[in-house]
Design an enzyme around this catalytic site. Structure first.
Site, PDB file in Angstrom:
ATOM      1  N   GLY A  89      24.744  77.685  77.117  1.00 11.93           N
ATOM      2  CA  GLY A  89      23.655  78.238  76.453  1.00 11.93           C
ATOM      3  C   GLY A  89      23.911  77.829  75.055  1.00 11.93           C
ATOM      4  O   GLY A  89      24.198  76.780  74.442  1.00 11.93           O
ATOM      5  N   ASN A  90      22.899  78.513  74.234  1.00  9.96           N
ATOM      6  CA  ASN A  90      22.798  78.105  72.772  1.00  9.96           C
ATOM      7  C   ASN A  90      22.518  79.377  71.864  1.00  9.96           C
ATOM      8  O   ASN A  90      22.444  80.383  72.525  1.00  9.96           O
ATOM      9  CB  ASN A  90      21.700  76.893  72.458  1.00  9.96           C
ATOM     10  CG  ASN A  90      20.267  77.352  72.821  1.00  9.96           C
ATOM     11  OD1 ASN A  90      19.852  78.292  72.298  1.00  9.96           O
ATOM     12  ND2 ASN A  90      19.888  76.851  73.871  1.00  9.96           N
ATOM     13  N   ARG A  91      22.837  79.277  70.670  1.00 11.87           N
ATOM     14  CA  ARG A  91      22.458  80.232  69.608  1.00 11.87           C
ATOM     15  C   ARG A  91      21.243  80.733  69.514  1.00 11.87           C
ATOM     16  O   ARG A  91      20.974  81.722  68.524  1.00 11.87           O
ATOM     17  CB  ARG A  91      23.227  80.055  68.410  1.00 11.87           C
ATOM     18  CG  ARG A  91      24.772  79.587  68.538  1.00 11.87           C
ATOM     19  CD  ARG A  91      25.105  79.416  67.088  1.00 11.87           C
ATOM     20  NE  ARG A  91      26.653  78.910  67.411  1.00 11.87           N
ATOM     21  CZ  ARG A  91      27.863  79.882  67.157  1.00 11.87           C
ATOM     22  NH1 ARG A  91      27.464  80.929  66.998  1.00 11.87           N
ATOM     23  NH2 ARG A  91      28.816  79.426  67.150  1.00 11.87           N
ATOM     24  N   SER A  92      20.117  80.322  70.073  1.00 13.62           N
ATOM     25  CA  SER A  92      18.655  80.608  69.749  1.00 13.62           C
ATOM     26  C   SER A  92      18.329  82.150  69.840  1.00 13.62           C
ATOM     27  O   SER A  92      18.866  82.629  70.855  1.00 13.62           O
ATOM     28  CB  SER A  92      17.735  79.573  70.405  1.00 13.62           C
ATOM     29  OG  SER A  92      16.445  80.154  69.948  1.00 13.62           O
TER      30      SER A  92
END
Ligand code: C5P
Length: 409
Positions: free
Chosen positions: A209-212
């Site tokens: 995933g990512n931090r958005s």
């Protein structure tokens, strides 16, 4: 002393009237002078004493009280915002046709300030061509009419027609008030916004995933709604409250996001890709949890590329669009050579505008503020200083509006 902004809260006869009490509280507690104007029918749901006590102002439903004050004209004339919440099918019909048989309908005819309707009714009533035509008429005349939410309705029914979260309606009121008498410049436009970050599953419990956080995409949705747009918000893993009036599509992965964007964008006037889409996904998905094996190193994870949705929607430099005249906006989160990389990306993807911002562990992701430069294909560069994500969102719409093609019939 600065005068408090004057808000008229019109309440028509639906069960959601009880939720308007929360909206009233938010408005009064944040320094608005609220005059509640209920319809006679709505008093079956919430009585005049409640409105009077919560607003601190007198309440009446018809034009015959305090006639010497000419209330049927004065209340509308002096308002800075009229919000009708809930707005029933009957109220939308009366407003669209200019009927004036009680205090609220008179007020709607005399108001020259922004008017916001938050409809709530059963799905069949909302979808009926009569209601839809009335809504279209009101929007054409400059009113902001929110789409109802989807969910549980009165009784056991579920569907579209639910009163949006009063906290979110309050947020829209704030934005519409802040715009003052400026015409809602996205009326009649359908905008599609992606928000959040995709999660690419490895096994049933793990993902890449990512931090958005999705906050910038939600700010774009909320500001577009206050400017009168029909908004489809495609959200990936944000967990944020639904903005009042947006059609929400929930997705998890990049492939699901692509499907949702292509479907919604087919008739969209603008597509804004604010979501952080994973460039790669695990090549295989393990249907059971991947276990560690005693004495063995973990197997490497093979990745494959995800589709580039923005490039596909924007035509990747070919100029081809899903709909003629569609404006496509991308976001570029960069850690170094921010502007130079942004210019290259704008060309490569083929979008009309690219919002370039610098990201890092504590920069932009998850924060309430943002700082960016908006690059345009004609070479224009619009710097947006550090500030609320909503300010950046409004700058994006300011740049989108003059680039929009003709409205569809
Ligand atoms: O190439 P990069 O990931 O930096 O581009 C960012 C922009 O492209 C964002 O607007 C993002 O939503 C979009 N994007 C996409 N599909 C991908 C990767 C990014 O639509 N696979």
């Amino acid at each position: 002393m600065v005068e408090k902004p004057k808000v008229v809260l019109g309440v028509s006869g639906g069960i959601a009237a009880y939720k308007a009490c929360e909206l009233l509280r938010r408005l009064t507690e944040s320094g608005h002078d609220v005059r509640v104007v209920p319809t006679e029918a709505s008093l079956h749901f919430v009585g005049a004493a409640t409105w009077s006590a919560l607003s601190g102002n007198p309440v009446s439903t018809e034009v015959w009280d305090s006639v010497h004050e000419v209330p049927h004209v004065r209340i509308g004339q002096h308002a800075d915002l009229v919000v009708v919440a809930p707005a029933t099918a009957d109220m939308l019909a009366k407003a669209a046709h200019g009927l004036a048989d009680d205090l609220l309908t008179n007020t709607l005819l005399t108001a020259r300030c922004p008017v916001l309707f938050a409809p709530a009714m059963h799905t069949e009533m909302w979808e009926h061509p009569a209601t839809q035509e009335n809504v279209a008429t009101l929007r054409r005349r400059g009113a902001v009419v929110l789409e109802p939410a989807v969910g549980r309705l009165t009784g056991v029914d579920t569907g579209k027609g639910r009163f949006p979260d009063p906290v979110e309606i309050f947020e829209t009121c704030r934005r519409v008030l802040a715009r003052g008498v400026a015409e809602p410049d996205l009326t009649g436009r359908h905008v599609v916004i992606s928000a959040g970050g995709t999660r690419e599953p490895l096994d049933p419990v793990r993902y890449l995933g990512n931090r958005s956080s999705g906050k910038q995409g939600y700010a774009l949705a909320r500001t577009a709604l206050a400017r009168g747009a029909r908004v489809t918000l495609i959200e990936a893993n944000t967990g944020l409250p639904d903005p009042a009036g947006a059609d929400i599509v929930r997705v998890g992965t990049a492939v699901q996001l692509r499907e949702a964007v292509l479907k919604a964008a087919a008739d969209a006037d603008a597509v804004v890709m604010a979501a952080a889409v994973a460039d790669f996904r695990p090549e295989t998905y393990a249907t059971g949890k991947i276990k560690k094996q005693d004495g063995q190193e973990p197997a490497p994870v093979a990745l494959v590329r995800n589709p580039d949705i923005l490039a596909e929607v924007a035509g990747g430099g070919t100029g081809a669009r899903l709909r003629p005249g569609q404006v496509v906006v991308g976001f570029a989160a960069e850690t170094d050579d921010v502007l130079a990389n942004g210019r290259k990306k704008l060309q490569r993807k083929g979008c009309d505008l690219l919002v370039v911002n610098e990201v890092g562990e504590r920069k932009t992701f998850g924060s309430e503020e943002n700082e960016a430069v908006v690059l345009a294909t004609d070479g224009a560069e619009t710097p947006v200083p550090y500030g609320p994500k909503e300010t950046l969102a409004d700058v994006v719409w300011d740049l989108v509006v003059p680039r929009l093609g003709p409205e569809s019939a």
